[in-house]
Scaffold this active site. Sequence first.
Site, PDB file in Angstrom:
ATOM      1  N   ASP A 258      -6.880 -18.590  -4.864  1.00  0.00           N
ATOM      2  CA  ASP A 258      -6.498 -17.811  -3.683  1.00  0.00           C
ATOM      3  C   ASP A 258      -5.162 -18.354  -3.172  1.00  0.00           C
ATOM      4  O   ASP A 258      -5.067 -19.547  -2.836  1.00  0.00           O
ATOM      5  CB  ASP A 258      -7.568 -17.911  -2.596  1.00  0.00           C
ATOM      6  CG  ASP A 258      -7.341 -16.915  -1.478  1.00  0.00           C
ATOM      7  OD1 ASP A 258      -6.431 -17.157  -0.663  1.00  0.00           O
ATOM      8  OD2 ASP A 258      -8.047 -15.892  -1.424  1.00  0.00           O
ATOM      9  N   ASN A 266       4.219 -12.004   2.985  1.00  0.00           N
ATOM     10  CA  ASN A 266       4.552 -10.577   3.096  1.00  0.00           C
ATOM     11  C   ASN A 266       5.254 -10.277   4.415  1.00  0.00           C
ATOM     12  O   ASN A 266       6.224  -9.503   4.453  1.00  0.00           O
ATOM     13  CB  ASN A 266       3.281  -9.734   2.989  1.00  0.00           C
ATOM     14  CG  ASN A 266       2.860  -9.487   1.557  1.00  0.00           C
ATOM     15  OD1 ASN A 266       3.681  -9.466   0.655  1.00  0.00           O
ATOM     16  ND2 ASN A 266       1.569  -9.310   1.342  1.00  0.00           N
ATOM     17  N   HIS A 271       7.056  -7.015   1.353  1.00  0.00           N
ATOM     18  CA  HIS A 271       6.051  -6.808   0.302  1.00  0.00           C
ATOM     19  C   HIS A 271       6.652  -6.913  -1.109  1.00  0.00           C
ATOM     20  O   HIS A 271       5.952  -7.299  -2.049  1.00  0.00           O
ATOM     21  CB  HIS A 271       5.375  -5.449   0.484  1.00  0.00           C
ATOM     22  CG  HIS A 271       4.436  -5.419   1.651  1.00  0.00           C
ATOM     23  ND1 HIS A 271       3.157  -5.929   1.596  1.00  0.00           N
ATOM     24  CD2 HIS A 271       4.603  -4.971   2.930  1.00  0.00           C
ATOM     25  CE1 HIS A 271       2.564  -5.786   2.765  1.00  0.00           C
ATOM     26  NE2 HIS A 271       3.418  -5.201   3.605  1.00  0.00           N
ATOM     27  N   ASP A 275       5.093  -9.251  -3.912  1.00  0.00           N
ATOM     28  CA  ASP A 275       4.744  -8.864  -5.291  1.00  0.00           C
ATOM     29  C   ASP A 275       5.369  -9.818  -6.291  1.00  0.00           C
ATOM     30  O   ASP A 275       4.761 -10.154  -7.319  1.00  0.00           O
ATOM     31  CB  ASP A 275       5.218  -7.434  -5.567  1.00  0.00           C
ATOM     32  CG  ASP A 275       4.434  -6.390  -4.785  1.00  0.00           C
ATOM     33  OD1 ASP A 275       3.366  -6.734  -4.240  1.00  0.00           O
ATOM     34  OD2 ASP A 275       4.895  -5.232  -4.718  1.00  0.00           O
ATOM     35  N   GLU A 301      -4.503 -11.246  -3.175  1.00  0.00           N
ATOM     36  CA  GLU A 301      -3.993 -12.539  -3.645  1.00  0.00           C
ATOM     37  C   GLU A 301      -5.079 -13.375  -4.306  1.00  0.00           C
ATOM     38  O   GLU A 301      -4.936 -14.593  -4.455  1.00  0.00           O
ATOM     39  CB  GLU A 301      -3.372 -13.316  -2.484  1.00  0.00           C
ATOM     40  CG  GLU A 301      -4.350 -13.787  -1.421  1.00  0.00           C
ATOM     41  CD  GLU A 301      -4.632 -12.743  -0.344  1.00  0.00           C
ATOM     42  OE1 GLU A 301      -5.103 -13.147   0.738  1.00  0.00           O
ATOM     43  OE2 GLU A 301      -4.379 -11.544  -0.581  1.00  0.00           O
TER      44      GLU A 301
END
Length: 389
Positions: A258, A266, A271, A275, A301
């Site tokens: 995680d 983000n 974003h 990514d 994630e």
Amino acid sequence: MALDIYTLFVCELYVLGFLSIIMVFAWIGSQYDRVLGFTTLTLVLTLTAVFLSSLRAAGLQFLPIAVGNVVMMLAYGNLLNAFRVFCKKPLGMSWLAGALLWAILCIFPAFYFSLPKRVLVVCLLCIIYTGALIQLLWRARAALTVTFWPAQMLLWIHLLFHVARIFFDDAVATPVHGAIGGSSFSVYVMLESILFVIGLTFTILAMVNERTQIAHKLASLHDPLTSVWNRRALFEQAEKIIARRLRQQQPFTAILFDLDHFKSINDRYGHQQGDRVLIDFCQIAQALLPDEGQFARLGGEEFAAILPGDSEQAQLVCERIRVATQLSLPDNISYTVSIGYATSSKEELHFATLLALADEALYRAKAGGRNRTEQYLTQLQPLNQATLV
């Protein structure tokens, strides 16, 4: 039973015309797939070549002998292009070689007026082209689990027919006035070509369909952003690994990852950069996992993996991934990962159950300060229960 060459000629024209129409619609319906496009062009050129060959009946020689055979070699060349596109190979110029060679040879009267020489060259060119198709198909065998062997068998039959023709075709022009064939063996050539074009057309359609189905299946098993396995694929692969490890009475490990404070990444960088971090972590994890391990994105994630090995081996792998993640800095973005893992005993244990235990360990890692690796230990109570005591 005697075979009538005129009847076969009409049948061949009808078959080629009908298949050409079918392939045009198949090509359009497939959103202009290049393999089907080249196959369609092959059928149209073959239809043209067969029609030109019949002009001997009208007393013509140049059109059936020179032009007709050049067009036939172009048909073989386009069939080669279809297979090269299917195998994701560049087209090059080799597909023009047969047509160019025939055109050059027709300049020489010793060849142009000699039926035995023309038959020999046609057979050799057909053998070379078909051999090239067989070789290309062999290279693509891993992608064709169903249609590979039928396609191979069809091509080998076609190749061996032309090998046999070299020995059995007497290459003596038929004495029948107005005959459309070159020799008495032409009736067998027409019969074989009818069967070949029918078989090959539907085989190519089946090959393209199988390739499409495989592509759709692979797409359904991969995460579209990172291109790693998704949850469904991981569970399918895990069942295979677990079954093998249980037979060998060897342990296996489930791991959960995680990314820490991913929402803040983000929010701070956007974003698109988020990514980029997800992709970067997948590249790190895949590079450091052992070959037999499987890795997947579960969503957001969260990531998971299954490893063949005991807790010590899993600890080593997890720490390598954790440290590499901390040092990565993609586009100067610092991020870390929390990891929890659980190792099976020699007893049968479902992957979902083991993953749930790894989730308990991951909870401990995040509660303990993040950027940590924690192992699920059966002698310890889960953290959420211990805190209530």
